[in-house]
Design an enzyme around this catalytic site. Structure first.
Site, short mmCIF file in Angstrom:
data_model
loop_
_atom_site.label_atom_id
_atom_site.label_comp_id
_atom_site.label_asym_id
_atom_site.label_seq_id
_atom_site.Cartn_x
_atom_site.Cartn_y
_atom_site.Cartn_z
N GLU A 167 39.59 43.56 30.69
CA GLU A 167 39.12 42.78 31.85
C GLU A 167 38.20 43.58 32.74
O GLU A 167 37.72 43.08 33.76
CB GLU A 167 40.31 42.22 32.64
N ASP A 214 39.36 38.18 35.38
CA ASP A 214 38.85 39.40 36.01
C ASP A 214 37.55 39.86 35.36
O ASP A 214 36.65 40.35 36.04
CB ASP A 214 39.90 40.52 35.95
N HIS A 228 50.80 26.05 46.80
CA HIS A 228 52.08 25.70 46.18
C HIS A 228 52.22 24.21 45.93
O HIS A 228 52.78 23.78 44.94
CB HIS A 228 53.22 26.16 47.08
N CYS A 287 43.70 35.60 27.28
CA CYS A 287 44.76 34.97 28.07
C CYS A 287 44.30 34.53 29.46
O CYS A 287 45.10 34.09 30.26
CB CYS A 287 45.98 35.88 28.18
C1 PEP Z 1 42.73 37.63 33.73
O1 PEP Z 1 42.24 38.42 34.54
O2 PEP Z 1 42.06 36.86 33.04
C2 PEP Z 1 44.19 37.56 33.55
C3 PEP Z 1 44.74 36.88 32.56
O3 PEP Z 1 44.97 38.20 34.43
P1 PEP Z 1 45.22 37.71 35.94
O4 PEP Z 1 44.65 36.33 36.07
O5 PEP Z 1 46.69 37.79 36.15
O6 PEP Z 1 44.48 38.74 36.73
MG MG Z 2 43.42 40.01 35.36
#
Ligand code: PEP
Ligand code: MG
Length: 539
Positions: A425, A447, A187, A494
């Protein structure tokens, strides 16, 4: 460590970029002074007063800091208000323990629990608890509870630093944070990034001495009592960084980004509505990922339909006509949620997480789908499912969603089925992308890489094996982008790769034209696209 005639240099890991040159101030947490215990009733009263005083101080800090910082401090307030927890401490005072001894042993037990957690998020909470323990003990021992004042502009060095101590330091004159341990996912690192304070973690052992320090958040170095040459090189790096930031902010205000004549859409990732207050967020083309599972970990358990609806509606109102992609709960893996995720799984990252969990717990999922279906009539909403492995899962989610919409309409409540997409993912989904009847795809490179390399993404010891630019990762990204291009389905990315300028050229070459990044990275990514289009490289 590298030694030189004068000036010692240490290397750690970057938690927040930026540069600081100032007095070196070592602050190690701990409690000082001795305390003489009184009679039972006096001890109980002393602890009650110390808890009240600590609550007051934390509330004041939270009021001044606001936003995310206040949310972090809420964790400490919650413990001070937890009567069940306090009752056990007062019971031990009733049996003859001194107030500070009883308090310390209860807190030490909690801290040990949090420290042994595998999840980085929970681990990071142990320093919040250590801070609370020390604050109350200092008050009991006649201190004020707060640490001594630190001169403005200092390079503050500590073993680890809890968020509340960070917030007590006056950063208005700059300065930086150098931690011997610490983690970039803590944090305090999040607060440092939000405030633009450079921070380096995992520096290892450092001598107590040092008068001045240079902290380079980009190169992840700390230099103590630098010589003239070290200072000259540091100032040069700082100047390059300053110029680059200034030009990035100017480029950010331009309406669109383009590369080889094609428009590149840049959206942002958020976890909470408050993140839309980030000064750069307004320049985004929309929200590419709202991680809703963070609504679940806030105080108060699972949020009800109304609370969720208000959060989704607020994001849609902020976005006006821009698209907003909200991801359904991705709990499990490194994001356990008491009362929702399954305890005791041997491999939570390979377990019942994401859409798998939601389909297994429809009573919880339906509440989220109701809130989303109601929000869908109020803006440009898209909904995506995380951790999808097989087309049947998407279809099961769609069927449930359609039933929810029908039910709401039958109740006379305005609702509609939004566009439905999936996160890509899981390698099997990327390899069989054409079998999914989704309206859009968003690649979760965090992921995807973890499953390609068989490396737990939260395990720092494996970090060197996880290379996002490895041909295996790029191959799956390119296949997904190519499928989107051929079938006219939009594909974005993303994961953290999108926020990393070093990955940008590879992502564009894979065929991606839509990226969703952290708001704090938006300016730098737009600037990098600009440089790549003008053939200037990364500079
Ligand atoms: C990812 O896995 O790239 C993703 C955007 O989701 P998170 O990081 O929330 O698992
Ligand atoms: Mg993910």
């Amino acid at each position: 460590m590298q030694g030189s005639a004068a000036g010692l240099a240490y290397r750690g890991r970057t938690a927040s970029i930026g540069f600081a040159h100032g007095p070196f101030v070592r602050v190690d947490a701990g409690t000082h002074g001795e305390r003489v215990a009184g009679a039972l009733a006096e001890e109980a009263l002393a602890l009650r007063k110390a808890i009240d005083a600590a609550s007051g101080q934390i509330a004041e800090l939270a009021a001044v800091a606001g936003g995310e910082a206040a949310q972090i401090l809420e964790f400490q307030v919650a413990l001070l208000e937890d009567e069940d927890f306090l009752q056990a401490i007062f019971a031990s005072i009733g049996q003859g323990a001194a107030a500070d001894v009883a308090w310390r042993s209860a807190l030490d037990e909690q801290i040990a629990d949090y420290e042994s957690a595998e999840d980085e998020y929970l681990k990071a909470r142990s320093s919040d608890l250590a801070d609370l323990r020390d604050r109350v003990i200092n008050i009991l021992r006649g201190g004020e509870g707060q640490a001594p004042k630190i001169p403005g502009g200092s390079v503050v060095c500590a073993d680890d630093l809890p968020p509340s101590r960070f917030l007590e330091i006056d950063w208005s004159a700059g300065g930086g944070l150098a931690l011997l341990r610490g983690s970039p996912t803590s944090h305090v690192a999040m607060l440092a990034r939000a405030r633009g304070i450079p921070m380096v973690v995992q520096l290892g052992a450092i001598p107590e001495v040092g008068v001045t320090a240079l902290l380079d958040g980009e190169g992840a170095t700390l230099e103590l009592d630098p010589n003239a040459e070290q200072l000259r090189l540091f100032e040069k790096r700082r100047e390059i960084h300053r110029k680059s930031r200034a030009s990035a902010r100017a480029i950010l205000r331009r309406p669109t980004a383009s590369w080889r004549g094609e428009r590149i859409k840049l959206l942002i990732n958020i976890q909470r509505v408050e993140e839309l207050d980030h000064a750069d967020a307004q320049y985004a083309d929309g929200i590419g990922l709202m991680r809703t599972e963070f609504l679940l970990t806030d105080r108060g358990g699972l949020p009800d339909e109304e609370t969720q609806f208000r959060a989704y509606d607020a994001v849609l109102r902020w976005a006006e006509r821009r698209p907003v992609t909200i991801r359904t709960f991705d709990a499990g893996g490194d994001k356990p949620v008491p009362g929702f995720t399954i305890d005791g799984e041997a491999n939570p990252f390979l377990g019942v997480r994401g859409l798998r969990l939601c389909l297994a717990r429809p009573e919880i999922f339906i509440i989220q789908l109701r809130a989303l279906a109601r929000a869908a009539v109020r803006g440009n909403l898209k909904v995506m499912f995380p951790m999808v492995t097989a087309p049947d899962e998407l279809e099961a989610g769609r069927k449930l969603f359609a039933e929810v919409v029908q039910r709401l309409q039958a109740e006379g409540i305005a609702a509609m089925l939004p566009e439905l997409g999936i996160m890509v993912e899981v390698p099997a989904a990327a390899l069989a992308i054409a079998s999914f009847k989704a309206a859009f795809f968003s690649i979760g490179s965090n992921d995807l890489a973890q499953y390609i390399f068989a490396c737990d993404r939260s395990n720092g010891a494996l970090a060197s094996l996880v290379n996002p630019l490895h041909p295996a990762v790029l191959e799956l990204i390119a296949r997904t982008a190519e499928h989107g291009r051929r079938s006219g389905i939009s594909v974005s990315l993303c994961g953290d790769m999108a926020s990393d300028p070093r990955c940008l050229s590879a992502l564009l070459n894979c065929g991606l034209r839509e990226l969703s990044v952290n708001a704090s990275a938006l300016a730098q990514i737009k600037q990098t696209i600009d440089r790549l289009s003008s053939g200037a490289g990364l500079g």
